[in-house]
Design an enzyme around this catalytic site. Structure first.
Site, short mmCIF file in Angstrom:
data_model
loop_
_atom_site.label_atom_id
_atom_site.label_comp_id
_atom_site.label_asym_id
_atom_site.label_seq_id
_atom_site.Cartn_x
_atom_site.Cartn_y
_atom_site.Cartn_z
N TYR A 121 -2.03 -0.95 10.97
CA TYR A 121 -2.19 -1.45 9.41
C TYR A 121 -0.74 -0.87 8.64
CZ TYR A 121 -3.26 -1.61 4.70
OH TYR A 121 -3.58 -2.19 3.13
N THR B 184 1.10 -0.78 0.12
CA THR B 184 -0.07 0.09 0.13
C THR B 184 1.21 1.41 -0.19
OG1 THR B 184 -1.30 1.35 1.55
CG2 THR B 184 -0.29 0.04 2.26
N ASP B 185 0.83 2.11 -0.61
CA ASP B 185 1.25 3.96 -0.25
C ASP B 185 1.08 4.36 1.01
OD1 ASP B 185 -1.29 4.04 0.07
OD2 ASP B 185 -1.51 6.37 -1.57
N GLU B 186 0.37 3.86 1.73
CA GLU B 186 0.18 4.01 3.20
C GLU B 186 1.70 3.83 3.81
OE1 GLU B 186 -3.68 3.03 5.30
OE2 GLU B 186 -4.58 2.82 3.32
N LYS C 217 2.56 -3.29 7.36
CA LYS C 217 2.97 -3.80 5.31
C LYS C 217 4.12 -3.40 5.77
CE LYS C 217 -0.25 -4.10 2.85
NZ LYS C 217 -0.55 -6.31 2.51
P1 NAD Z 1 -9.01 -7.70 1.81
O1 NAD Z 1 -9.08 -7.44 3.20
O2 NAD Z 1 -10.54 -7.41 0.98
O3 NAD Z 1 -9.19 -9.37 1.97
C1 NAD Z 1 -7.59 -9.79 2.77
C2 NAD Z 1 -8.37 -11.52 2.13
O4 NAD Z 1 -7.19 -12.25 2.70
C3 NAD Z 1 -9.72 -11.66 2.84
O5 NAD Z 1 -10.03 -12.60 1.89
C4 NAD Z 1 -8.81 -12.59 3.98
O6 NAD Z 1 -9.65 -13.63 4.16
C5 NAD Z 1 -7.45 -13.10 3.52
N1 NAD Z 1 -7.13 -13.51 5.08
C6 NAD Z 1 -6.63 -12.19 5.70
N2 NAD Z 1 -5.82 -13.05 6.73
C7 NAD Z 1 -5.74 -14.13 5.91
C8 NAD Z 1 -4.10 -14.74 6.65
N3 NAD Z 1 -3.47 -15.15 7.31
N4 NAD Z 1 -4.38 -16.01 5.60
C9 NAD Z 1 -4.74 -16.61 4.22
N5 NAD Z 1 -5.48 -15.29 4.27
C10 NAD Z 1 -6.41 -14.46 4.88
O7 NAD Z 1 -8.46 -6.66 0.93
P2 NAD Z 1 -8.15 -6.02 0.16
O8 NAD Z 1 -8.37 -4.57 -0.15
O9 NAD Z 1 -8.22 -6.68 -0.88
O10 NAD Z 1 -6.58 -6.09 -0.28
C11 NAD Z 1 -5.90 -7.22 -0.37
C12 NAD Z 1 -3.89 -6.23 -0.44
O11 NAD Z 1 -3.75 -5.22 -0.92
C13 NAD Z 1 -3.91 -6.17 1.25
O12 NAD Z 1 -2.48 -6.86 1.50
C14 NAD Z 1 -3.82 -4.66 1.21
O13 NAD Z 1 -2.40 -4.28 2.08
C15 NAD Z 1 -3.33 -4.85 0.13
N6 NAD Z 1 -3.86 -3.10 -0.73
C16 NAD Z 1 -4.87 -2.56 -0.51
C17 NAD Z 1 -5.67 -1.16 -1.39
C18 NAD Z 1 -7.37 -1.51 -0.78
O14 NAD Z 1 -7.80 -0.14 -1.25
N7 NAD Z 1 -8.13 -2.17 -0.70
C19 NAD Z 1 -5.20 -0.85 -1.49
C20 NAD Z 1 -3.35 -1.08 -1.20
C21 NAD Z 1 -2.89 -2.25 -1.43
P1 TYD Z 2 -10.70 3.68 4.35
O1 TYD Z 2 -11.28 3.46 2.95
O2 TYD Z 2 -11.03 3.52 5.30
O3 TYD Z 2 -9.60 3.40 3.84
P2 TYD Z 2 -8.11 4.87 4.30
O4 TYD Z 2 -8.45 4.71 5.58
O5 TYD Z 2 -6.91 3.03 4.04
O6 TYD Z 2 -7.36 5.07 3.14
O7 TYD Z 2 -11.31 5.28 4.57
C1 TYD Z 2 -10.66 6.11 3.52
C2 TYD Z 2 -10.33 7.42 3.79
O8 TYD Z 2 -12.45 7.61 3.95
C3 TYD Z 2 -9.99 7.81 5.49
O9 TYD Z 2 -9.65 9.41 5.26
C4 TYD Z 2 -10.87 8.17 6.36
C5 TYD Z 2 -12.28 8.18 5.58
N1 TYD Z 2 -13.33 7.13 6.41
C6 TYD Z 2 -14.39 8.30 6.82
O10 TYD Z 2 -14.43 9.20 6.48
N2 TYD Z 2 -15.65 7.89 7.13
C7 TYD Z 2 -15.76 6.28 7.44
O11 TYD Z 2 -16.91 5.63 7.43
C8 TYD Z 2 -14.80 5.85 6.73
C9 TYD Z 2 -14.55 3.71 6.59
C10 TYD Z 2 -13.55 5.66 6.36
#
Ligand code: NAD
Ligand code: TYD
Length: 358
Positions: A161, A135-137, A165
Site C-alpha cells: 500500500y 499518506t504519512d505511511e 502511494k
Molecule cells: P477508502 O478506501 O474509504 O475510499 C476509497 C474510494 O476510492 C472508494 O470510494 C472507492 O470506491 C474509490 N476507488 C477505488 N479505486 C478506484 C478507481 N480505480 N477509480 C475510481 N474510484 C476508485 O479510502 P479513504 O480512507 O477515504 O482514503 C482516501 C485517500 O486518502 C486515499 O488516497 C488514501 O491513501 C488517503 N489517506 C487515507 C488515510 C486514512 O486514514 N484513511 C490517511 C491518509 C491518507
Molecule cells: P489500520 O486501521 O489498518 O491503519 P494503518 O495500518 O494504515 O495504520 O491499522 C491501525 C493500527 O491498528 C495498525 O498498527 C494495525 C493495527 N490493527 C490491529 O491491531 N488489529 C486490526 O484488526 C487492524 C485492522 C489493525
C-alpha cells in the site's frame, strides 16, 4: 473552466466527509467520480444525492476516455484525488489492485489532466490545481524516540500500500517539475470518524465489540499511530487547495500519538459507559492478541508545523472528543453498518481473521 471541483474516490471514507463538508462550507459545485469498489458507498452521500451542486459519476480513474469526457463536460478548476485502494492488510493479501489503481490510475489521471490543463487559457492554467491526497505511511516507520516525519523525511515505504502511494506521490511531483502542472500533495496520518469502513482499526473494534466478538490486536499492541479526526483533515485539504503553493507537499497530522492497545481500551471504556446492556460488557474482556501483521510499521508520527506556519491550520478535535463522537456515530448509524458488513465484508473477515466475526 468554471468553479467546479472534481473529486475522485468521493464515495469512500474521507472523500464523502470532504464532499459533505464542502457543500456545507463552500459555494462551488462538486463532481464525484468513483468506481464504487467495496470501499465506496453511495449511502455516505444520500443526504446530498439531490443537492443542486452535487453530481455523481460512476467510473474508474484508469478509464482515460471517461476521465477526458468528465473534464471536458464539467471544466473543473481543481481536482482533489482521493481514489485509491487504502487498506494495508488487503495490500498484503493482494497487491495487484493497489498497483493498478494507486499507480496506474494516478498516472492515467495525470495524463488526462495534463492534456486538459494544457488547453486552458494562461489565466486558467495558473488558477488550476491538482491536489493529491496521500499518506504519512510513505515515510516508513519510526523508533519510539525519533522525531516525527516532516516534509523532508526520506521516503521509505514498507507495505505494498505505502509503496504504491509513494509511487503516485513521485508521479505527481514529476508532473509539476517536468510539465509545470500546478500540483499539491498532502501526506496525512491515520484518520478516524463517521463513514469509515469497518476493516480499519477503530470501526472494526467498535463493530466487533457491539457484536460481542473478539477484538483482534496485532502483535503486542504497542504500535503507535497519530490519529486525526476526519473533519480536521477535510479542513486542512480545503486550506491547502485554497492557499497551498503549487509544487509543495504538506504534512497533516493530529498531534495525537496513541498505542493501538490504548485506542482499543478507550473504545471499550466508552462502550461500557454508553451501552451498558451490550453482550460484551465489560468490553475489555474481548481484547485478543493475534498474529502480527507482516512488516508492521512500529510508529507513525507527523509534524504538521509547515501547514500551521504557512496556512494557519491546526487540528481542532482532541482525540478523546473525536473518539467519543465516532463511537456514538456508529451506535446511531446501525443501519449503515449493517449494510456495509453484508456481502463482501464477510469474505474479507474470514480471509484476514480466519473465521466468522459477525
Ligand atoms: P477508502 O478506501 O474509504 O475510499 C476509497 C474510494 O476510492 C472508494 O470510494 C472507492 O470506491 C474509490 N476507488 C477505488 N479505486 C478506484 C478507481 N480505480 N477509480 C475510481 N474510484 C476508485 O479510502 P479513504 O480512507 O477515504 O482514503 C482516501 C485517500 O486518502 C486515499 O488516497 C488514501 O491513501 C488517503 N489517506 C487515507 C488515510 C486514512 O486514514 N484513511 C490517511 C491518509 C491518507
Ligand atoms: P489500520 O486501521 O489498518 O491503519 P494503518 O495500518 O494504515 O495504520 O491499522 C491501525 C493500527 O491498528 C495498525 O498498527 C494495525 C493495527 N490493527 C490491529 O491491531 N488489529 C486490526 O484488526 C487492524 C485492522 C489493525
Amino acid at each position: 473552466m468554471n468553479d467546479t471541483i472534481l473529486i475522485t474516490g468521493g464515495a469512500g471514507f474521507i472523500g464523502s466527509n470532504f464532499i459533505l463538508q464542502w457543500l456545507r462550507s463552500e459555494a462551488a459545485s462538486v463532481v464525484n467520480l468513483d468506481k464504487l469498489t467495496y470501499a465506496g458507498n453511495p449511502r455516505n452521500l444520500s443526504s446530498v444525492e439531490r443537492h443542486p451542486r452535487y453530481v455523481f459519476v460512476r467510473g474508474d480513474i484508469c478509464d482515460a476516455a471517461l476521465i477526458s469526457d468528465v473534464l471536458d463536460q464539467h471544466r473543473p478548476r481543481a481536482i482533489v484525488h482521493f481514489a485509491a485502494e487504502s487498506h494495508v492488510d488487503r495490500s498484503i493479501k493482494g497487491p495487484a489492485e493497489f498497483i493498478r489503481t494507486n499507480i496506474e490510475g494516478t498516472f492515467g489521471l495525470l495524463e488526462c489532466v495534463r492534456a486538459y490543463w494544457g488547453n486552458l487559457s494562461p489565466a486558467d492554467r495558473e488558477r488550476f490545481r491538482f491536489l493529491h491526497i496521500s499518506t504519512d505511511e510513505v515515510y516508513g516507520t519510526l523508533t519510539p524516540t525519533e522525531p516525527p516525519f516532516s516534509e523532508t523525511t526520506a521516503y521509505a515505504p514498507n507495505s505494498p500500500y505505502s509503496a504504491s502511494k509513494a509511487a503516485s506521490d513521485h508521479l505527481v511531483r514529476a508532473y509539476h517539475h517536468t510539465y509545470g502542472l500546478p500540483t499539491l500533495t498532502t501526506n496525512c496520518s491515520n484518520n478516524y470518524g463517521p463513514f469509515q469502513f469497518p476493516e480499519k482499526l477503530i470501526p472494526l473494534m467498535i463493530h466487533n465489540a457491539l457484536q460481542g466478538n473478539p477484538l483482534p490486536v496485532y502483535g503486542d499492541g504497542q504500535n503507535v499511530r497519530d490519529w486525526l479526526y476526519v473533519e480536521d483533515h477535510c479542513d486542512a485539504i480545503r486550506e491547502v487547495l485554497a492557499k497551498g503553493r503549487p509544487g509543495e507537499t504538506y504534512n497533516v497530522g493530529g498531534n495525537s500519538e496513541r498505542k493501538n492497545i490504548d485506542v482499543v481500551r478507550t473504545i471499550c471504556e466508552i462502550l461500557d459507559e454508553v451501552v451498558a446492556s451490550s453482550p460484551g460488557v465489560p468490553h475489555g474482556q474481548l481484547i485478543t492478541y493475534v498474529k502480527d501483521r507482516p512488516g508492521h510499521d512500529r510508529r507513525y508520527a507527523i509534524s504538521a508545523e509547515k501547514l500551521r506556519a504557512e496556512l494557519g491550520w491546526v487540528p481542532k478535535t482532541r482525540f478523546e472528543d473525536g473518539i467519543r463522537r465516532t463511537v456514538l456515530w456508529y451506535l446511531e448509524n446501525e443501519a449503515w453498518v449493517r449494510d456495509v458488513v453484508s456481502g463482501e465484508y464477510q469474505h474479507w473477515v474470514d480471509l484476514q481473521y480466519g473465521g466468522a466475526r459477525d
